[in-house]
Design a protein around this motif. Structure first.
Motif, PDB file in Angstrom:
ATOM      1  N   ALA A 131       0.782  -1.228   0.000  1.00  0.00           N
ATOM      2  CA  ALA A 131       0.000   0.000   0.000  1.00  0.00           C
ATOM      3  C   ALA A 131       0.818   1.285   0.000  1.00  0.00           C
ATOM      4  O   ALA A 131       0.245   2.367   0.041  1.00  0.00           O
ATOM      5  CB  ALA A 131      -0.940   0.013   1.216  1.00  0.00           C
ATOM      6  N   THR A 132       2.154   1.177  -0.059  1.00  0.00           N
ATOM      7  CA  THR A 132       2.984   2.388  -0.034  1.00  0.00           C
ATOM      8  C   THR A 132       4.192   2.218  -0.950  1.00  0.00           C
ATOM      9  O   THR A 132       4.591   1.094  -1.275  1.00  0.00           O
ATOM     10  CB  THR A 132       3.514   2.677   1.386  1.00  0.00           C
ATOM     11  OG1 THR A 132       4.401   1.620   1.770  1.00  0.00           O
ATOM     12  CG2 THR A 132       2.376   2.799   2.402  1.00  0.00           C
ATOM     13  N   LEU A 133       4.801   3.352  -1.311  1.00  0.00           N
ATOM     14  CA  LEU A 133       6.046   3.290  -2.073  1.00  0.00           C
ATOM     15  C   LEU A 133       7.191   2.765  -1.219  1.00  0.00           C
ATOM     16  O   LEU A 133       8.107   2.122  -1.732  1.00  0.00           O
ATOM     17  CB  LEU A 133       6.394   4.673  -2.632  1.00  0.00           C
ATOM     18  CG  LEU A 133       5.560   5.165  -3.822  1.00  0.00           C
ATOM     19  CD1 LEU A 133       6.110   6.500  -4.323  1.00  0.00           C
ATOM     20  CD2 LEU A 133       5.531   4.158  -4.959  1.00  0.00           C
ATOM     21  N   ASP A 134       7.150   3.028   0.089  1.00  0.00           N
ATOM     22  CA  ASP A 134       8.180   2.476   0.972  1.00  0.00           C
ATOM     23  C   ASP A 134       8.168   0.949   0.921  1.00  0.00           C
ATOM     24  O   ASP A 134       9.219   0.308   0.818  1.00  0.00           O
ATOM     25  CB  ASP A 134       7.967   2.938   2.416  1.00  0.00           C
ATOM     26  CG  ASP A 134       8.339   4.397   2.632  1.00  0.00           C
ATOM     27  OD1 ASP A 134       9.032   4.964   1.757  1.00  0.00           O
ATOM     28  OD2 ASP A 134       7.935   4.966   3.661  1.00  0.00           O
ATOM     29  N   ALA A 135       6.962   0.366   0.989  1.00  0.00           N
ATOM     30  CA  ALA A 135       6.842  -1.095   0.924  1.00  0.00           C
ATOM     31  C   ALA A 135       7.282  -1.601  -0.447  1.00  0.00           C
ATOM     32  O   ALA A 135       7.923  -2.651  -0.559  1.00  0.00           O
ATOM     33  CB  ALA A 135       5.413  -1.523   1.226  1.00  0.00           C
ATOM     34  N   THR A 136       6.943  -0.851  -1.484  1.00  0.00           N
ATOM     35  CA  THR A 136       7.362  -1.217  -2.839  1.00  0.00           C
ATOM     36  C   THR A 136       8.884  -1.281  -2.923  1.00  0.00           C
ATOM     37  O   THR A 136       9.465  -2.264  -3.424  1.00  0.00           O
ATOM     38  CB  THR A 136       6.830  -0.182  -3.850  1.00  0.00           C
ATOM     39  OG1 THR A 136       5.394  -0.179  -3.801  1.00  0.00           O
ATOM     40  CG2 THR A 136       7.297  -0.483  -5.259  1.00  0.00           C
ATOM     41  N   GLN A 137       9.531  -0.237  -2.431  1.00  0.00           N
ATOM     42  CA  GLN A 137      10.999  -0.210  -2.475  1.00  0.00           C
ATOM     43  C   GLN A 137      11.607  -1.347  -1.658  1.00  0.00           C
ATOM     44  O   GLN A 137      12.612  -1.937  -2.058  1.00  0.00           O
ATOM     45  CB  GLN A 137      11.505   1.142  -1.962  1.00  0.00           C
ATOM     46  CG  GLN A 137      11.235   2.285  -2.954  1.00  0.00           C
ATOM     47  CD  GLN A 137      11.696   3.634  -2.428  1.00  0.00           C
ATOM     48  OE1 GLN A 137      11.287   4.061  -1.358  1.00  0.00           O
ATOM     49  NE2 GLN A 137      12.546   4.306  -3.194  1.00  0.00           N
ATOM     50  N   ALA A 138      10.979  -1.693  -0.541  1.00  0.00           N
ATOM     51  CA  ALA A 138      11.505  -2.778   0.293  1.00  0.00           C
ATOM     52  C   ALA A 138      11.464  -4.110  -0.458  1.00  0.00           C
ATOM     53  O   ALA A 138      12.421  -4.898  -0.398  1.00  0.00           O
ATOM     54  CB  ALA A 138      10.711  -2.877   1.592  1.00  0.00           C
ATOM     55  N   HIS A 139      10.382  -4.378  -1.179  1.00  0.00           N
ATOM     56  CA  HIS A 139      10.292  -5.625  -1.949  1.00  0.00           C
ATOM     57  C   HIS A 139      11.319  -5.641  -3.084  1.00  0.00           C
ATOM     58  O   HIS A 139      11.936  -6.678  -3.362  1.00  0.00           O
ATOM     59  CB  HIS A 139       8.888  -5.805  -2.517  1.00  0.00           C
ATOM     60  CG  HIS A 139       7.882  -6.287  -1.523  1.00  0.00           C
ATOM     61  ND1 HIS A 139       7.915  -7.559  -0.990  1.00  0.00           N
ATOM     62  CD2 HIS A 139       6.799  -5.674  -0.972  1.00  0.00           C
ATOM     63  CE1 HIS A 139       6.903  -7.718  -0.149  1.00  0.00           C
ATOM     64  NE2 HIS A 139       6.212  -6.584  -0.120  1.00  0.00           N
ATOM     65  N   LEU A 140      11.490  -4.512  -3.734  1.00  0.00           N
ATOM     66  CA  LEU A 140      12.480  -4.445  -4.826  1.00  0.00           C
ATOM     67  C   LEU A 140      13.896  -4.644  -4.282  1.00  0.00           C
ATOM     68  O   LEU A 140      14.696  -5.373  -4.876  1.00  0.00           O
ATOM     69  CB  LEU A 140      12.358  -3.102  -5.557  1.00  0.00           C
ATOM     70  CG  LEU A 140      11.052  -2.869  -6.328  1.00  0.00           C
ATOM     71  CD1 LEU A 140      10.993  -1.434  -6.845  1.00  0.00           C
ATOM     72  CD2 LEU A 140      10.903  -3.852  -7.486  1.00  0.00           C
ATOM     73  N   GLU A 141      14.174  -4.024  -3.151  1.00  0.00           N
ATOM     74  CA  GLU A 141      15.506  -4.156  -2.563  1.00  0.00           C
ATOM     75  C   GLU A 141      15.768  -5.576  -2.066  1.00  0.00           C
ATOM     76  O   GLU A 141      16.920  -6.029  -1.990  1.00  0.00           O
ATOM     77  CB  GLU A 141      15.669  -3.152  -1.416  1.00  0.00           C
ATOM     78  CG  GLU A 141      15.788  -1.708  -1.914  1.00  0.00           C
ATOM     79  CD  GLU A 141      15.592  -0.686  -0.800  1.00  0.00           C
ATOM     80  OE1 GLU A 141      15.444  -1.100   0.372  1.00  0.00           O
ATOM     81  OE2 GLU A 141      15.567   0.526  -1.107  1.00  0.00           O
ATOM     82  N   ALA A 142      14.678  -6.301  -1.755  1.00  0.00           N
ATOM     83  CA  ALA A 142      14.818  -7.689  -1.293  1.00  0.00           C
ATOM     84  C   ALA A 142      14.962  -8.670  -2.458  1.00  0.00           C
ATOM     85  O   ALA A 142      15.094  -9.881  -2.226  1.00  0.00           O
ATOM     86  CB  ALA A 142      13.624  -8.079  -0.432  1.00  0.00           C
ATOM     87  N   GLY A 143      14.908  -8.146  -3.682  1.00  0.00           N
ATOM     88  CA  GLY A 143      15.179  -9.004  -4.827  1.00  0.00           C
ATOM     89  C   GLY A 143      14.055  -9.203  -5.812  1.00  0.00           C
ATOM     90  O   GLY A 143      14.263  -9.800  -6.874  1.00  0.00           O
ATOM     91  N   MET A 144      12.844  -8.746  -5.480  1.00  0.00           N
ATOM     92  CA  MET A 144      11.751  -8.886  -6.444  1.00  0.00           C
ATOM     93  C   MET A 144      12.006  -7.986  -7.648  1.00  0.00           C
ATOM     94  O   MET A 144      12.592  -6.913  -7.529  1.00  0.00           O
ATOM     95  CB  MET A 144      10.412  -8.530  -5.806  1.00  0.00           C
ATOM     96  CG  MET A 144       9.966  -9.484  -4.684  1.00  0.00           C
ATOM     97  SD  MET A 144       9.955 -11.239  -5.117  1.00  0.00           S
ATOM     98  CE  MET A 144       8.818 -11.272  -6.494  1.00  0.00           C
ATOM     99  N   ASP A 145      11.539  -8.435  -8.808  1.00  0.00           N
ATOM    100  CA  ASP A 145      11.721  -7.653 -10.040  1.00  0.00           C
ATOM    101  C   ASP A 145      10.696  -6.536 -10.154  1.00  0.00           C
ATOM    102  O   ASP A 145      10.940  -5.519 -10.807  1.00  0.00           O
ATOM    103  CB  ASP A 145      11.592  -8.563 -11.264  1.00  0.00           C
ATOM    104  CG  ASP A 145      12.652  -9.640 -11.267  1.00  0.00           C
ATOM    105  OD1 ASP A 145      13.842  -9.289 -11.291  1.00  0.00           O
ATOM    106  OD2 ASP A 145      12.284 -10.833 -11.262  1.00  0.00           O
TER     107      ASP A 145
END
Length: 329
Positions: free
Chosen positions: A211-225
């Motif tokens: 629900a947030t850009l912070d959460a989005t960035q966290a998933h991307l930084e964890a390796g999701m494409d």
């Protein structure tokens, strides 16, 4: 920018919500996020009003069509037709849990039939010069996701699909409504992240409860494409989309204000009204533009009470903007 780069952030296909007016509105806020249509069934494409079902504005690119169906020949023909309309991607729905979808033997129920999904996507790929992708769940009903999901990804990717969006919840086809299926089954983000480690050659986006850009960035930084956001992008579009190009895609352009976006919608609204449309067909998607900001309640009230009236025009939006401006001053 390649489609898989746009897919770093995508806006989910949502029935009755992500129509062409909603997508145009979202595109004004982000030039890079990948936008999806509502799901359209293959039989509807073959036999229905194609311009109404498939038409969109050139400004919406990059935009993907989501198809529903389980007949490879029908899906291939629907794909051919859709590609002629100019879509940048064709996506197969293997995630929707509605009764109507189940009775048609497609959507989430196809998680139980990966070989059929493979046949469907192979037919679609053969018919399409643009990429064919899949949106799925982690499993349905009594399936064990840790066992089912890797097998599903393996079988379907061997048929030629290289990009998947995984909704990190099971779908319960018996006992839960489609609305409950969006909230009640627990999220399993770690499982989806493990799939990326197990299938590093696949482009995997994660969806569900983000629900947030912070959460989005966290998933991307964890390796999701990629990350796909649904309801939050609809109900709080400015929070998700106004800074997305800068924060997710690294754009160096200044982001717009919510006020600017509302102003930029006015010519589009005028053109829609001139073609015989009604104001509330567009403004219903704009109600959350100022969510969480001063004046939001007045913006929403004015649009809700006045946009559906006969003869309502851009002046209603201007009136609502004026009300917001009084609070921002």
């Amino acid at each position: 920018m390649q489609m898989k780069q746009h897919a770093k952030l995508s806006i989910a296909p949502m029935m009755d919500w992500t129509d062409r007016h909603c997508r145009y509105f979202h595109r004004l806020m982000s030039g890079h996020a990948l936008l999806y249509t509502e799901m359209v069934t293959a039989p509807a494409v073959l036999h229905g009003d194609r311009d109404r079902l498939l038409g969109f504005s050139p400004q919406e690119h990059p935009v993907a069509l989501q198809l529903g169906g389980s007949d490879p020949a029908q899906l291939a023909e629907a794909t051919r037709i859709a590609v002629d309309y100019g879509y940048d991607e064709i996506n197969l729905n293997v995630g929707c849990p509605s009764d109507r979808v189940q009775s048609g033997s497609f959507g989430a129920v196809l998680m139980e039939r990966p070989a059929l999904v493979a046949d469907c996507v192979a037919a679609m790929i053969a018919a399409s010069p643009v990429e064919v992708t899949v949106k799925c769940r982690i499993g349905v009903d009594e399936q064990v996701p840790e066992e089912v999901l890797p097998g599903f990804l393996r079988v379907v990717s061997e048929a030629g699909v290289a990009r998947f969006t995984i909704h990190a919840r099971k779908a319960w086809l018996q006992g839960l409504s489609p609305k409950e299926n969006r909230d009640i089954p627990p999220l399993d983000y770690p499982l989806v992240h493990r799939m990326k480690a197990e299938f590093p050659h696949l482009h995997l986006s994660i969806n569900g409860g983000i629900a947030t850009l912070d959460a989005t960035q966290a998933h991307l930084e964890a390796g999701m494409d990629g990350v796909m956001i649904g309801r939050a992008a609809y109900h709080t579009p400015a929070e998700i989309l106004l800074e997305a190009d800068q924060r997710i895609f690294g754009a160096d352009t200044p982001h717009k204000t919510a006020h600017q976006v509302a102003e930029e919608m006015l010519p589009y609204i005028e053109a829609h009204l001139a073609s015989g449309g009604r104001l509330n067909q567009i403004t219903r998607h704009m109600l959350g533009l100022f969510a969480g900001r001063p004046g939001a309640r007045h913006w929403k009230r004015i649009l809700s009470e006045q946009a559906h009236r006969d003869g309502a025009g851009p002046e209603v939006v201007k009136r609502a903007l004026d009300a917001v401006s009084q609070f921002a001053a």
